[in-house]
Design a protein around this motif. Sequence first.
Motif, PDB file in Angstrom:
ATOM      1  N   GLY A 190     -40.526  10.360 -86.246  1.00 12.09           N
ATOM      2  CA  GLY A 190     -40.016  10.319 -87.598  1.00 12.09           C
ATOM      3  C   GLY A 190     -38.764   9.494 -87.760  1.00 12.09           C
ATOM      4  N   GLN A 191     -38.376   8.771 -86.718  1.00 13.44           N
ATOM      5  CA  GLN A 191     -37.174   7.939 -86.797  1.00 13.44           C
ATOM      6  C   GLN A 191     -37.291   6.892 -87.900  1.00 13.44           C
ATOM      7  N   HIS A 192     -38.500   6.481 -88.216  1.00 12.44           N
ATOM      8  CA  HIS A 192     -38.693   5.458 -89.245  1.00 12.44           C
ATOM      9  C   HIS A 192     -38.135   5.887 -90.611  1.00 12.44           C
ATOM     10  N   ARG A 193     -37.903   7.178 -90.791  1.00 12.46           N
ATOM     11  CA  ARG A 193     -37.320   7.646 -92.059  1.00 12.46           C
ATOM     12  C   ARG A 193     -35.928   7.093 -92.268  1.00 12.46           C
ATOM     13  N   TYR A 194     -35.243   6.741 -91.204  1.00 11.18           N
ATOM     14  CA  TYR A 194     -33.863   6.273 -91.308  1.00 11.18           C
ATOM     15  C   TYR A 194     -33.759   4.761 -91.413  1.00 11.18           C
ATOM     16  N   GLN A 195     -34.857   4.058 -91.357  1.00  8.46           N
ATOM     17  CA  GLN A 195     -34.946   2.630 -91.664  1.00  8.46           C
ATOM     18  C   GLN A 195     -34.185   1.692 -90.749  1.00  8.46           C
ATOM     19  N   HIS A 196     -33.714   2.152 -89.615  1.00  2.89           N
ATOM     20  CA  HIS A 196     -33.007   1.252 -88.713  1.00  2.89           C
ATOM     21  C   HIS A 196     -33.461   1.502 -87.284  1.00  2.89           C
ATOM     22  N   GLY A 197     -33.818   0.434 -86.612  1.00  5.36           N
ATOM     23  CA  GLY A 197     -34.191   0.538 -85.216  1.00  5.36           C
ATOM     24  C   GLY A 197     -33.551  -0.595 -84.438  1.00  5.36           C
ATOM     25  N   PHE A 198     -33.587  -0.498 -83.138  1.00 10.00           N
ATOM     26  CA  PHE A 198     -33.083  -1.610 -82.340  1.00 10.00           C
ATOM     27  C   PHE A 198     -33.974  -1.804 -81.125  1.00 10.00           C
ATOM     28  N   SER A 199     -33.878  -2.978 -80.529  1.00  9.77           N
ATOM     29  CA  SER A 199     -34.842  -3.380 -79.519  1.00  9.77           C
ATOM     30  C   SER A 199     -34.641  -2.742 -78.154  1.00  9.77           C
ATOM     31  N   GLY A 200     -33.579  -1.999 -77.978  1.00  9.34           N
ATOM     32  CA  GLY A 200     -33.376  -1.288 -76.726  1.00  9.34           C
ATOM     33  C   GLY A 200     -32.352  -1.946 -75.813  1.00  9.34           C
ATOM     34  N   ASP A 201     -32.095  -1.284 -74.721  1.00 10.96           N
ATOM     35  CA  ASP A 201     -31.115  -1.788 -73.758  1.00 10.96           C
ATOM     36  C   ASP A 201     -31.643  -3.037 -73.062  1.00 10.96           C
ATOM     37  N   VAL A 202     -30.753  -3.948 -72.787  1.00  8.82           N
ATOM     38  CA  VAL A 202     -31.190  -5.222 -72.222  1.00  8.82           C
ATOM     39  C   VAL A 202     -30.475  -5.577 -70.918  1.00  8.82           C
ATOM     40  N   ALA A 203     -29.908  -4.613 -70.262  1.00  8.27           N
ATOM     41  CA  ALA A 203     -29.200  -4.894 -69.003  1.00  8.27           C
ATOM     42  C   ALA A 203     -30.135  -5.524 -67.980  1.00  8.27           C
TER      43      ALA A 203
ATOM     44  N   ALA B 234     -39.233 -11.567 -79.754  1.00  4.03           N
ATOM     45  CA  ALA B 234     -39.496 -12.101 -81.100  1.00  4.03           C
ATOM     46  C   ALA B 234     -40.700 -11.393 -81.728  1.00  4.03           C
ATOM     47  N   TYR B 235     -41.776 -11.230 -80.976  1.00  2.54           N
ATOM     48  CA  TYR B 235     -42.961 -10.519 -81.466  1.00  2.54           C
ATOM     49  C   TYR B 235     -42.638  -9.044 -81.721  1.00  2.54           C
ATOM     50  N   PHE B 236     -41.968  -8.425 -80.770  1.00  2.15           N
ATOM     51  CA  PHE B 236     -41.623  -7.006 -80.872  1.00  2.15           C
ATOM     52  C   PHE B 236     -40.772  -6.745 -82.120  1.00  2.15           C
ATOM     53  N   SER B 237     -39.808  -7.617 -82.353  1.00  2.00           N
ATOM     54  CA  SER B 237     -38.917  -7.465 -83.500  1.00  2.00           C
ATOM     55  C   SER B 237     -39.659  -7.700 -84.812  1.00  2.00           C
ATOM     56  N   ALA B 238     -40.530  -8.697 -84.824  1.00  2.00           N
ATOM     57  CA  ALA B 238     -41.274  -9.013 -86.048  1.00  2.00           C
ATOM     58  C   ALA B 238     -42.221  -7.886 -86.442  1.00  2.00           C
ATOM     59  N   THR B 239     -42.726  -7.153 -85.482  1.00  2.00           N
ATOM     60  CA  THR B 239     -43.674  -6.086 -85.791  1.00  2.00           C
ATOM     61  C   THR B 239     -43.006  -4.736 -86.027  1.00  2.00           C
ATOM     62  N   ALA B 240     -41.682  -4.680 -85.949  1.00  2.00           N
ATOM     63  CA  ALA B 240     -40.977  -3.417 -86.215  1.00  2.00           C
ATOM     64  C   ALA B 240     -41.238  -2.934 -87.634  1.00  2.00           C
ATOM     65  N   SER B 241     -41.446  -3.860 -88.549  1.00  2.00           N
ATOM     66  CA  SER B 241     -41.710  -3.456 -89.930  1.00  2.00           C
ATOM     67  C   SER B 241     -43.079  -2.782 -90.068  1.00  2.00           C
ATOM     68  N   ASN B 242     -43.952  -2.972 -89.089  1.00  2.00           N
ATOM     69  CA  ASN B 242     -45.270  -2.317 -89.137  1.00  2.00           C
ATOM     70  C   ASN B 242     -45.167  -0.803 -89.073  1.00  2.00           C
ATOM     71  N   VAL B 243     -44.080  -0.293 -88.523  1.00  2.00           N
ATOM     72  CA  VAL B 243     -43.876   1.152 -88.452  1.00  2.00           C
ATOM     73  C   VAL B 243     -42.747   1.582 -89.381  1.00  2.00           C
ATOM     74  N   ASN B 244     -42.525   0.770 -90.420  1.00  2.00           N
ATOM     75  CA  ASN B 244     -41.644   1.109 -91.537  1.00  2.00           C
ATOM     76  C   ASN B 244     -40.151   0.999 -91.237  1.00  2.00           C
ATOM     77  N   PHE B 245     -39.771   0.207 -90.242  1.00  2.00           N
ATOM     78  CA  PHE B 245     -38.351  -0.059 -90.050  1.00  2.00           C
ATOM     79  C   PHE B 245     -37.948  -1.152 -91.027  1.00  2.00           C
ATOM     80  N   GLY B 246     -37.023  -0.833 -91.908  1.00  2.00           N
ATOM     81  CA  GLY B 246     -36.543  -1.817 -92.865  1.00  2.00           C
ATOM     82  C   GLY B 246     -35.474  -2.713 -92.280  1.00  2.00           C
TER      83      GLY B 246
END
Length: 84
Positions: A19-32, A43-55
């Motif tokens: 239900g995190q999509h209710r808050y409309q913000h996500g991030f791509s994760g740790d990149v260490a 680029a693909y992962f970020s572009a498809t974030a809107s598919n699960v309702n991340f604004g």
Amino acid sequence: GGGCSDLRGVTLSRWGGLGQHRYQHGFSGDVAGLTWANLAYQAYFSATASNVNFGFWSHDLVGPGSDPEMYVRWLQLGSLSGIM
């Protein structure tokens, strides 16, 4: 005054659970441990974030410290984020 405000907060978290999509913000994760293959996928992962309702979508701009060129490329991708 101590009255309530009509302003709504924004939660920035690593994992908001189901239900995190209710808050409309996500991030791509740790990149260490980012690799060139992971970077190519972002680029693909970020572009498809809107598919699960991340604004809004963002990237951890700390980035990988082990490879200067990869770090620059990561910052270039992250600069296209709506939230930094």
